[in-house]
Structure formats: C-alpha cells, structure tokens
Design a protein around this motif. Sequence first.
Motif, PDB file in Angstrom:
ATOM      1  N   PRO A 180      -4.875  13.793  -2.166  1.00 39.21           N
ATOM      2  CA  PRO A 180      -3.971  13.731  -1.025  1.00 39.21           C
ATOM      3  C   PRO A 180      -3.134  14.994  -0.882  1.00 39.21           C
ATOM      4  O   PRO A 180      -2.935  15.734  -1.845  1.00 39.21           O
ATOM      5  CB  PRO A 180      -3.076  12.533  -1.349  1.00 39.21           C
ATOM      6  N   GLN A 196      -6.680   6.939   3.873  1.00 41.25           N
ATOM      7  CA  GLN A 196      -6.869   5.512   3.608  1.00 41.25           C
ATOM      8  C   GLN A 196      -5.654   5.014   2.843  1.00 41.25           C
ATOM      9  O   GLN A 196      -5.345   5.564   1.794  1.00 41.25           O
ATOM     10  CB  GLN A 196      -8.088   5.298   2.689  1.00 41.25           C
ATOM     11  N   PRO A 197      -4.990   3.968   3.326  1.00 40.79           N
ATOM     12  CA  PRO A 197      -3.906   3.397   2.515  1.00 40.79           C
ATOM     13  C   PRO A 197      -4.437   3.000   1.143  1.00 40.79           C
ATOM     14  O   PRO A 197      -5.586   2.585   1.024  1.00 40.79           O
ATOM     15  CB  PRO A 197      -3.497   2.159   3.320  1.00 40.79           C
ATOM     16  N   GLU A 198      -3.588   3.184   0.117  1.00 38.56           N
ATOM     17  CA  GLU A 198      -3.998   2.852  -1.258  1.00 38.56           C
ATOM     18  C   GLU A 198      -3.248   1.625  -1.717  1.00 38.56           C
ATOM     19  O   GLU A 198      -2.017   1.627  -1.747  1.00 38.56           O
ATOM     20  CB  GLU A 198      -3.609   4.000  -2.208  1.00 38.56           C
ATOM     21  N   LYS A 199      -3.972   0.596  -2.087  1.00 37.39           N
ATOM     22  CA  LYS A 199      -3.342  -0.634  -2.575  1.00 37.39           C
ATOM     23  C   LYS A 199      -2.555  -0.310  -3.854  1.00 37.39           C
ATOM     24  O   LYS A 199      -3.048   0.404  -4.729  1.00 37.39           O
ATOM     25  CB  LYS A 199      -4.452  -1.653  -2.866  1.00 37.39           C
ATOM     26  N   GLU A 250      -1.334  -1.138  -7.317  1.00 38.49           N
ATOM     27  CA  GLU A 250      -1.582  -2.018  -8.463  1.00 38.49           C
ATOM     28  C   GLU A 250      -0.863  -1.382  -9.644  1.00 38.49           C
ATOM     29  O   GLU A 250      -1.111  -0.232  -9.952  1.00 38.49           O
ATOM     30  CB  GLU A 250      -3.075  -2.102  -8.817  1.00 38.49           C
ATOM     31  N   TYR A 260       2.130  10.375   0.832  1.00 39.12           N
ATOM     32  CA  TYR A 260       2.787  11.061  -0.283  1.00 39.12           C
ATOM     33  C   TYR A 260       3.441  12.327   0.239  1.00 39.12           C
ATOM     34  O   TYR A 260       2.830  13.077   0.998  1.00 39.12           O
ATOM     35  CB  TYR A 260       1.771  11.451  -1.361  1.00 39.12           C
ATOM     36  N   TRP A 298       0.834  -1.195   0.000  1.00 41.19           N
ATOM     37  CA  TRP A 298       0.000   0.000   0.000  1.00 41.19           C
ATOM     38  C   TRP A 298       0.877   1.257   0.000  1.00 41.19           C
ATOM     39  O   TRP A 298       1.927   1.282   0.638  1.00 41.19           O
ATOM     40  CB  TRP A 298      -0.855   0.051   1.278  1.00 41.19           C
ATOM     41  N   LEU A 340      -1.883   9.287   4.011  1.00 39.32           N
ATOM     42  CA  LEU A 340      -3.186   9.187   3.365  1.00 39.32           C
ATOM     43  C   LEU A 340      -4.207   8.795   4.414  1.00 39.32           C
ATOM     44  O   LEU A 340      -3.912   7.997   5.309  1.00 39.32           O
ATOM     45  CB  LEU A 340      -3.139   8.100   2.284  1.00 39.32           C
TER      46      LEU A 340
END
Length: 464
Positions: A418, A250-253, A255, A243, A239, A248
């Motif tokens: 963010p 919410q942590p961002e996965k 991909e 930044y 995640w 954040l």
Amino acid sequence: MRQTRRQFLGATAAFSAAAIAPHRLMAQASGFAPITARTAAVQLAPEGYAKTDIWGYDGAMPGPTIRVQQGARVQREFVNALPQASSVHWHGIRIANAMDGVSGLTQDAVAPGDTFEYDFVVPDAGTYWFHAHNRSFEQVARGLHGALIVEEPVAVDVDRDEVLVVDDWLLNPETAQLDPDFEAAHDRSHAGRSGNFIVTNGDYEFSTDVKKGDRLRLRLINAANARIFVLSLAGLEGWAMAYDGMPLAQPEKIEGDFPLAPGQRVDLFVDVTAEVGESAYVLRTLDGQNMPQATFPVTAASTGSMRGAPDALPANTIAEIGDLADARSLILNMEGGAMGQLEAAILDGERRTFRQLADANQFWAFNGVIGMTDTPLATLARGETVRLTIKNDTAFPHAIHLHGMHFREVAQDGQLGPMRDTLLSIGGQSNEIAFVADNPGKWLLHCHMLTHAASGMMTWVDVA
Ligand code: C2O
Ligand code: CU
C-alpha cells in the motif's frame, strides 16, 4: 499515576511568564484564519491532579481539527506565541515545498511573536496531521499537533466519523507536569521518549457512545514521540480502508493486532457488534495486557440492518510507480544506538568514535553520517522512479517518514504494498520502498521517533 498520587504543591505555569503577550504580535495582514501556537494549562491527568502546562495550537491538545474538501486551498496564518521559534509541517500532504514547514530546510523557523502564512492545496483525500517541525522532539511532546482531515468528494457510507489521536505524555506523577528533559541520553540512544500517560484525543479514558450496528469511520493518528501502538478491536468488526491517508485498493479485514508507528495513520471502517449495555473497544496491547485505548459504550441499537463489506474509498490520483528495473537504486543504512554496532560516524564533517558521539548526545547514523547536512542523500530528476533500500542495522524499530511524496513498499517477490508516508522498520531487517520523485523541492527523510531524528536519523532528498 494513580498509585503514586500525592498532594499537590500548586504547580505554576512555568512558561506563561515567558510567553509573548498576544497584543505584541504582528498585526494580521493576510486575512488568513490564524492558528496560534501558545502555552496553555489543560486537565490532562485525572481530576485532583494539577493542570498540565502544554504548548498547543490555539491552546488545545490535540490542536483543533482542520477539515477541508479534497482539492481545497488551506490558508492559515501561523502565529507563534511561544517562547521558542517554531514552524508547522503538514504531515503526508503532497504539498508545495515552500509550505512543508521544515525549519532549516524549507523555511526559517518563525521567531516568537512572528507569523507565517501557510497557503497550499490538498491534492489527496484522507487522514493527515500537522505538527511542529522545529525542535520537534520537544515541541510535539509539549502538545503541538492536530488532525488535518481531507474529505472525499463523494459521501462515504458511515454513521460516524471519529478522529482518534493516540499519544503519550511523559509526566511527573507528582506534579502532572511534563518531564522537561527532552534530550535525555537514554531516550535518545534507546527506543525514544516514551510517555507514562497514554491518551486518545488528550483523554486517558476516552469514551463516546455508539449504537449497535452503527458503522464508524475511525481515523487513528499516532502523534506520540516514540511509542508504537499495538491496537486491536473488541466488539467491533471491520476493515482497514486507508494507510497514511491513501486508500487501499481493497479494504483489508482486521484480524488480531495491528501496529501504528509514530507518524502513521489508519482509517478503519468498523461495525459495532457489541450488545446494548456493553462496550466496544479499540484496545492497545502493552506488556501482554490489553487496555482500552478508546471505549464505545453501546447505548442503543441502530434501526438499520448491518451493512456488508465496504467498497474501497475512491483512489487519490498519484503517479503510479513505473518499471522498477529502470529505477534509480538508493540505500539508507541505519546504524547506531544502544546495543548497536556503530563504531564511528561523521558528525559536523568530522569522524568521531561512538564514544565521542555519545558525549555529543548523538547516537544514530544514516549512511555513516549523523544528522542533516548540506548534502542530500540524493539529487533526483523530476519524475524519476526511485527504489530505496532501508537497512535497519540497529537493535530498535524506527518509523521512517518521507516528506512530500508517498511510497510503496516493495516485497521480496517484487509485489508493491500500500501507499504510505511512514514505514515501520524493524531492528535487524531490511525493507525496500519505491516512489516517483514527482514533487520538486527539498524533502526530509527521517525517523519519526523524534528523539532519534534529533540524535542523528535525518537526511533529505532534492528533487530537481
Ligand atoms: Cu511528521 Cu518530518 O514529520
Ligand atoms: Cu528511530
């Protein structure tokens, strides 16, 4: 470089003769721990090549990592043992203006042999960095940068914390010395000075052993003059947590690919999924090819079980952006460069044609003006909410950095992105950012492609 390997002619340290001998430096009066910018020769290119003459903080490349607790006071005596004036900027720190380290705006450049006391408090936890801010296009390229890590007040649930400074160097493949043409017109008018030798923490084959199942915190910092790193993960799952230092909500996965523009940072939490005996990687994509940017050989399996998705890092306390309807609207029109439309712009108070600008090795304009002048982009009332439209009317991407305050990108639908301090702006596109002008002083706003900043892309805002 391997293909062009040649016999060495015994390169000499061109700068060491010009450097100031340490005993000639002013006596330390403050008792602050020194941080010395000096010349050094380091083994940057592979074994068998000559050492590369660099300029480094404490002679290291990257410089020593400074690690402090959130809210701590940093007191460092900058000692300039270089043959050129310099200053230190603490990138991303919401700092008192007099400590921001911008030569020509917040302080005079520190002459060779002189010192300057930096004394400031770090209000926010996260991944920051410091770098030279006089002739940055040259001094950062020569190696004057390091990581500044501000730790959260709470323990973070990871097995390892790794700072990964990604960078590139423009080296002569025969001598392994830096290309000395820091002001090349082609670099300035195109994508900036890009290196031919890519490293992580100064190592072209950076590697560190890990265990399967370990959770790593990777603090990626792009210290390159102009290169946008396009990164991805292999044998790692995780995640984005923050930044440009700021957590954040919410942590961002992660991909696929993610870009990291010059000046930007990202904190990742990644779990090692590669098998024992294999390697996990942070990869960079370049010309359609994936290459290891950092290698993590998996030498054992962790005894614990895999963790679930992480909680967000604790938020930093920053003024939230108020109602955008009442915000002060500003515009930054970016024009110029090769393949651009710029016909003329103001340089040193006079209108010049693009041809005349090119002759002066200046290529980029902010709102029709080249480079920093005595007039700020705007004078802002303290606490005012500002929305700034950044219009990229050029053929190139730019990394727009605001000193002293973080901003959020405003999406088309008005949603706020963010918090960041450096925006990747794509050629032909427009972005809007919003921030609260709550830090008084003179704050630079410039492209972090440092060759671009030096050839026009620089202005400032004045917060009263
Ligand atoms: Cu990291 Cu004005 O820069
Ligand atoms: Cu730029």
